[in-house]
Every structure is written in structure tokens, then in C-alpha cells.
Design a protein around this motif. Structure first.
Motif, PDB file in Angstrom:
ATOM      1  N   VAL A  49      75.823 -65.753  45.446  1.00 48.21           N
ATOM      2  CA  VAL A  49      75.775 -65.635  43.980  1.00 48.21           C
ATOM      3  C   VAL A  49      75.207 -64.266  43.608  1.00 48.21           C
ATOM      4  O   VAL A  49      75.770 -63.532  42.775  1.00 48.21           O
ATOM      5  N   VAL A  50      74.078 -63.927  44.288  1.00 46.80           N
ATOM      6  CA  VAL A  50      73.435 -62.646  43.959  1.00 46.80           C
ATOM      7  C   VAL A  50      74.395 -61.486  44.242  1.00 46.80           C
ATOM      8  O   VAL A  50      74.562 -60.564  43.421  1.00 46.80           O
ATOM      9  N   GLY A  51      75.086 -61.609  45.403  1.00 48.89           N
ATOM     10  CA  GLY A  51      76.039 -60.550  45.765  1.00 48.89           C
ATOM     11  C   GLY A  51      77.151 -60.441  44.741  1.00 48.89           C
ATOM     12  O   GLY A  51      77.512 -59.334  44.285  1.00 48.89           O
ATOM     13  N   THR A  52      77.677 -61.593  44.351  1.00 49.19           N
ATOM     14  CA  THR A  52      78.773 -61.610  43.384  1.00 49.19           C
ATOM     15  C   THR A  52      78.335 -60.976  42.056  1.00 49.19           C
ATOM     16  O   THR A  52      79.053 -60.167  41.459  1.00 49.19           O
ATOM     17  N   LEU A  53      77.130 -61.412  41.631  1.00 43.69           N
ATOM     18  CA  LEU A  53      76.635 -60.894  40.341  1.00 43.69           C
ATOM     19  C   LEU A  53      76.443 -59.380  40.399  1.00 43.69           C
ATOM     20  O   LEU A  53      76.880 -58.655  39.502  1.00 43.69           O
ATOM     21  N   ARG A  54      75.790 -58.948  41.533  1.00 47.86           N
ATOM     22  CA  ARG A  54      75.523 -57.512  41.600  1.00 47.86           C
ATOM     23  C   ARG A  54      76.835 -56.721  41.607  1.00 47.86           C
ATOM     24  O   ARG A  54      76.995 -55.756  40.859  1.00 47.86           O
ATOM     25  N   SER A  55      77.760 -57.206  42.442  1.00 46.08           N
ATOM     26  CA  SER A  55      78.993 -56.423  42.523  1.00 46.08           C
ATOM     27  C   SER A  55      79.741 -56.450  41.194  1.00 46.08           C
ATOM     28  O   SER A  55      80.310 -55.438  40.766  1.00 46.08           O
TER      29      SER A  55
END
Ligand code: ADP
Length: 671
Positions: A49-55
Motif C-alpha cells: 500500500v505504502v509503495g503504491t501510494l508513494r509511486s
């Protein structure tokens, strides 16, 4: 009894408890494993989730940079282009709620609101948060890239509000001498809620709540239904953005593992059930065994009681002849304890030394596999105190459950009492016979005296009368002759009386018959053996092979043999005589064609003292307290009536041999 029934129950209870504890532990561990799996997945999802949000956010930033960092156009062109770009950007990115173009002095030059939402800063101006905005932009300039502001709450007209976060993108241009120059800022406002709703793919949000939270756990925005279940799994990750860091929290609202969450638990439960069934079956089996054991113990106790209360001595020996079992009756009989007898084979302490050889022989015969007589045999045993007693032994092979012979079983009966009774009756019979014989002799004597008295008295009176007649001279010779005739008559009568007695004795001649010498011995052997056992005398019979028959009065000759044997045994019944052997033998008399068979009775007693030799055959001569002194004289009479003589001679190494001859049938004159 109690210890037998309680202990297994305790054991069973602890076994059940242990198995149950083990299985519960397994279920718990498998539950924990399951939970840790859920937690792991949640952590992985949080990272994703964090990766998706950041990207997503960084891609937005790149789009912004690509779209709005345009310089060198006229102001009007710029304005128009910005408005268009902003509109498209807002249309394309649902997570954004507003865009502003501000001058380097933070004056709002242009603004555009998301077409999907009501304008966000309608109630409170964006400038309310100006200081935060300026700080964010300062950060952006310092970093040289778009920077994010901390989130803040913006109340909305409908009483609601939203958490908003701004992105500040400094727009640079080239100023005088081509030096970089700040042209203004592009501000993009994100609604945190819309970031969650639009930037996270559905499949990541399906099973869990995703929220932005503050450090203390206060939720800023959330996607999901915020369900509460018994067990909540949470995972937190930091979303690091240039200028701001957000906390992303995932909460799984998956249920805690159910009763059968997975195959492992199902397997464990299956095993548990199987184990319980097996334990139950085992306990049933155990109970049955215990019952059987009790019954067996009862049966054993009954048998033991039976054996212990028997008066018959029991002894078991193995095939090597070692004693493997003796019952209490046997121990009592011989006076040795079971421990003293166990394991002994040859030379048992209850064998009398004088019979040891014979018993050993019997022992060897038995070990060679020959069965003993079914009716048993008699022997003599010795007690611990050295006293002897007669026993009746019945032996049988000991066969085990598989039908294999494992040894010998013997039963012993102490027959001393029986012997004593037999002996008593025999002695009283003897006494009775002797008394009867005496009475007969007395009767005969009185009969004789009575019968002879009359003729003798008559003779005496005739003789006195004749003498008187002769003396007086009155009577003539005719008178004397008559008297003499009368005397002769009376003398004849007396002779007849004597002859009748003689005839009475001779009448037994008619009782003579052909007889096998062995038959004569056989008839008296039982009686001889009876006494022999009592006096511990060994009886030997030696009859030569193929002997002819003899001519005799069986009863009388048997009486002779019996009398001689009895005398011989009584002679050996003295303390000093150890080797007590009585030998009865029959053999042909020496000579080419023997006319007679010689019967002899030999003993190993003290022999006949020279001072009594001459009275030996006298009637009523005896050296015994109970003796009658008629035995030998009667024997001599009988032997002489058969035409023989009764002789005696010293025996070797000691003792006496009495012998007599009987005529062989074809030499006898049969009258
Ligand atoms: P009884 O046996 O009643 O004494 P017997 O006429 O049979 O009468 O024997 C007379 C005696 O002869 C016996 O008392 C005994 O002293 C002696 N006698 C007989 N047989 C033997 C023997 N085999 N050895 C030694 N003495 C004997």
C-alpha cells in the motif's frame, strides 16, 4: 485390591490429561501459526500500500512538473494553458481537490476545483493555512522538487470536513543573465480520503481497512468499513514523502482462525479423536485383562489352597530329575523345607542310605523314559530325624499344555498307619491261630486221655482181678484166660484209639498234590513281605529255571516255609543287624538225577547259639517273649511226614540256613 484398581485409574486419567493437553497445545500452536500468517500478509500488504501510494503521488508530482514547468510564454498564453492543464489534471486525478497558481508572493493568480467535488475552500480560505503553505514551499525550493505539506482538517459547509494535504511545486524560469528565477508556485491539494479511495487498487483494499493516522493513532482518513471483530490484526508503515511523513495503518477484519481454520488443525482434531478412541478401546481391553487377571489369581489361590490342604505329598521333577516343586504335605512328611529340597536330583536327603542304590536305579529307569506302574509302588523314605516310614508312590509323566512331557509328577502316601493296622491284625490273627492250635492240642490230649483212660482202667482192674484169682488159687486157668482175653481186648481198643488219632493225622496224605515250587513260595510271599516291610528286611527269591513239580500237602509245606521265614526275619530284627536280607531259594538236590528239590531259607542274623542247639526242635522251646516254641517242631513233623529231614547250618558270612527236601512228582510213591 485397592492398589490394583486405583492405580490404573490414576494412570489413565493422567494419560488422558496429557494427550488432551498435547492436542490443545497443537491446536493453539496451529492457531498461532495461522494468526502469524495473517499478520505477515497484512505487513506485506501494508508495504505494498505504502509503495503504491508513494509511486502514485510521485508520479503525480512528475506529471505536475512536466505540465506546469513551462516558461517563456506570454502571460495570457500561460494563463490559458494553466487553466486547461489544471482542469485536465483535476479531471484525471480524482484524489486532487484543488489547484492553485500562486505568485512568488503567494497571491492566488489562478485556481481550479475538482469537478467531482464541491469546492473545498469555500468556507475557509486556503489562506487560513498560509504559514504552513509558505513553509512547504520553502521546503520545496530547498529540495528543488515538489514538497508535501503536513495534513490539516478543512471544515466543509455541510458540517463535515476533510483532511487535506498540499503539494507545492515551485515554478522556476530564467531571469536576467539567465539566472534561475522563481516565477510562482503550483499548489495542488489532495484529500487524504480520496488518495486512499483512488490510488489503492481494489484487491488490496478488499479484506482490510486502510487508514492514514497520526502518531497517537487518531484516524485522519480511512478506506473500509471499520468493522470490529474479536481479533484485529494491524500493521503500520510510514509513507515517506518529500516534506511530510504519513502513517499508513492496515487493519484486517478477517476473523480469527475458526474451529477448523486449516488442514493442520483438522488433522490434529482427527488424530485427537482417533487417539481418544484407541485409548478408550485400550482401557476397555485393560479392564478385561484386569478381570481375567483377577479370575486367574482366584483360580490360582484356589489351587494353592487345594494343594496346601492335601494330605498327599506332591513332588514335581523336570526331565533331568531335579525337584521343581514340592507341596507342604510332602515337606511335612519328610521333615525338610521346600527350599532344602528344591533343585536336588540324586541323593535326596529323604532317601534311606541302605535303599539309595535301589532308588537311584528306579530314578535312572524313570529318566530313561519308562513309565512307572499305574497302581504305584511302595518304598521307604527317611525323615529328617533319621526315622523311616513306608510310602506308596504313584508317578506319572508331567505333560504341559502343548502336550510335551516336561518332567514327572509324583504323589506320596504315608502308609505307616496302614501298615501298623495290618501288622496289628496279623499279630492278633497269629495269636488267635496259636491259641486255636493250643486248644486243639489240649482238646486232643484230653480226648486221648479220656479215650485211653477206660481201656487202661479196665486192663488195670482185669490185671488186678487175675492176680487176685491166681493168688487165691480158687479160680481155674479158664478164668485167668478169660481175664487175659479181656485185657487183650482192652489193649486192642486202646491201640485203636491211638490208631484213630494217627489216622486223623495221616488223613492229610490225601491232601497231597502236584505243585510247582514257585507256587508254594508265591502263596506265602505276600505274608512274608508284609512282615519284611515292617522289619525293614529285603526279601530275595531265587528259584532255578525249569524246576519240576513236587508232591506235597501244599498247606502244610506253605506253613513250613512261612514259619522258617518268620523265624529268620525275627532273628535279624536286632539292633546290630544292618544288612537285613532274607533269601528263599529252591534248587535241585545234588546228584545226576535228583529225586528231590531243596528248599532253603537263609538269614543274616546272629545264628543259633550252641547252648540251645539240642533243644531247638523240642516242642514249647522258645527264646522269644511272645514265642510258643511249636514252630520248628511242627515244621520237622511236616517235613518228616513228606519223607524228608529239616536241617540247619550256619550261613555265610553269618546267620543260619534252614533247609528241607521235597520229592519230585515222578519219584513219589503215590498211594
Ligand atoms: P518260636 O519261633 O515260637 O520261638 P520255634 O520252634 O519256631 O518257636 O523256634 C524255637 C527257637 O529257635 C526260637 O525261639 C529261636 O531262639 C531259635 N531259632 C529258630 N530259628 C532261628 C534262626 N533262623 N536263627 C536263630 N535262631 C533261631
Amino acid at each position: 485390591m485397592i492398589s490394583v484398581s486405583v492405580r490404573p485409574r490414576w494412570l489413565w486419567a493422567s494419560l488422558f490429561a496429557l494427550v488432551a493437553a498435547l492436542l490443545l497445545l497443537l491446536v493453539w500452536l496451529s492457531g498461532r501459526y495461522d494468526a502469524s500468517q495473517v499478520q505477515d500478509r497484512l505487513e506485506r500488504d501494508a508495504l505494498e500500500v505504502v509503495g503504491t501510494l508513494r509511486s502514485g503521488l510521485m508520479r503525480n508530482n512528475q506529471t505536475l512538473q512536466a505540465t506546469f514547468l513551462v516558461a517563456g510564454r506570454s502571460r495570457a498564453e500561460q494563463t490559458e494553458a494553466w487553466a486547461l492543464s489544471a482542469e485536465r489534471f483535476l479531471l484525471d486525478h480524482r484524489e486532487t481537490v484543488r489547484m492553485e497558481w500562486r505568485s512568488p508572493e503567494f497571491k492566488t493568480l489562478l485556481q481550479a476545483n475538482s469537478p467531482y467535488k464541491s469546492p473545498v475552500f469555500s468556507q475557509y480560505s486556503h489562506d487560513t493555512y498560509l504559514s504552513e503553505l509558505m513553509q512547504t514551499c520553502a521546503t520545496a525550493r530547498r529540495l528543488g522538487t515538489a514538497a508535501f505539506s503536513p495534513s490539516y482538517f478543512v471544515p466543509m459547509p455541510n458540517g463535515m470536513g476533510m483532511e487535506v494535504m498540499d503539494v507545492c511545486l515551485p515554478v522556476m524560469g530564467l531571469g536576467a543573465q539567465a539566472a534561475p528565477e522563481l516565477r510562482g508556485y503550483v499548489l495542488v491539494s489532495y484529500a487524504l480520503q480520496d488518495i486512499l479511495d483512488n490510488l489503492i487498487p481494489n484487491d488490496l483494499a478488499r479484506n482490510q481497512d486502510i487508514s492514514f493516522t497520526e502518531g497517537d493513532g487518531t484516524r485522519l482518513a480511512m478506506r473500509g468499513a471499520a468493522r470490529r471483530t474479536l481479533r484485529n490484526f494491524t500493521a503500520q508503515q510510514l509513507l515517506d514523502l518529500p516534506g511530510n511523513t504519513l502513517v499508513v495503518r492496515l487493519e484486517s477484519w478477517r476473523d480469527a482462525p475458526g474451529l477448523f481454520p486449516n488442514v493442520l488443525t483438522a488433522l490434529v482434531m482427527g488424530l485427537f479423536v482417533a487417539l481418544m478412541v484407541i485409548l478408550w478401546l485400550l482401557s476397555v481391553d485393560m479392564r478385561r485383562r484386569l478381570k481375567a487377571e483377577h479370575e486367574l489369581a482366584d483360580a490360582l489361590a484356589f489351587r494353592k489352597a487345594m494343594e496346601d490342604s492335601l494330605v498327599t505329598g506332591l513332588r514335581a521333577r523336570d526331565l533331568q530329575g531335579r525337584i521343581t516343586y514340592v507341596n507342604p504335605a510332602f515337606c511335612q512328611m519328610v521333615g525338610f523345607s521346600a527350599d532344602e529340597l528344591m533343585g536336588l536330583s540324586a541323593n535326596a536327603p529323604y532317601w534311606p542310605p541302605e535303599l539309595a542304590e535301589e532308588i537311584m536305579r528306579r530314578h535312572a529307569v524313570r529318566l530313561a523314559g519308562n513309565s512307572p506302574p499305574r497302581e504305584g509302588f511302595e518304598s521307604v523314605f527317611m525323615r529328617k530325624d533319621g526315622s523311616r516310614f513306608p510310602v506308596l508312590i504313584i508317578e506319572a509323566p508331567l505333560i504341559n499344555a502343548q502336550g510335551v512331557q516336561t518332567g514327572w509328577m509324583s504323589a506320596f502316601l504315608d502308609i505307616s498307619e496302614q501298615r501298623r493296622v495290618e501288622e496289628l491284625s496279623r499279630a492278633s490273627q497269629d495269636r488267635l491261630q496259636a491259641t486255636a492250635r493250643l486248644a486243639m492240642v489240649g482238646e486232643m490230649a484230653s480226648l486221648l486221655s479220656h479215650e485211653l483212660n477206660q481201656p487202661l482202667a479196665a486192663i488195670s482192674s482185669y490185671a488186678t482181678g487175675s492176680l487176685n484169682m491166681i493168688k487165691s488159687g480158687l479160680s481155674g486157668p479158664a478164668d485167668v484166660e478169660q481175664a487175659m482175653q479181656r485185657i487183650a481186648l482192652q489193649a486192642e481198643r486202646a491201640g485203636k484209639v491211638i490208631k484213630s488219632v494217627h489216622d486223623f493225622v495221616r488223613r492229610r496224605d490225601q491232601a497231597r498234590e502236584r505243585t510247582q515250587p514257585q507256587a508254594l513260595l508265591d502263596a506265602v510271599l505276600p505274608l512274608i513281605n508284609l512282615q519284611a516291610r515292617k522289619l525293614h528286611v529285603q526279601v530275595q527269591v531265587r528259584v532255578a529255571e525249569g524246576l519240576p513239580e513236587v508232591w506235597c500237602d501244599r498247606t502244610m509245606v506253605e506253613q513250613v516255609i512261612l514259619n522258617l521265614a518268620r523265624n529268620a526275619m525275627q532273628a535279624m530284627d536286632q539292633p546290630g543287624v544292618r544288612d537285613r536280607r532274607l533269601t528263599l531259594s529252591v534248587q535241585p538236590m545234588a546228584g545226576d538225577e535228583p529225586r528231590c528239590l531243596m528248599f532253603s531259607v537263609a538269614d543274616l542274623g546272629p545264628g543259633i547259639a550252641p547252648d540251645i542247639e539240642h533243644q531247638l526242635f523240642q516242642p514249647f522251646f522258645t527264646t522269644k517273649a511272645e514265642g510258643m516254641g511249636l514252630g520248628l517242631s511242627l515244621c520237622r513233623t511236616v517235613v518228616e511226614q513228606h519223607g524228608g529231614t529239616l536241617q540247619y547250618a550256619p550261613n555265610a558270612p553269618r546267620g543260619t540256613v534252614f533247609s528241607f527236601g521235597l520229592t519230585i512228582t515222578h519219584h513219589a510213591t503215590i498211594d
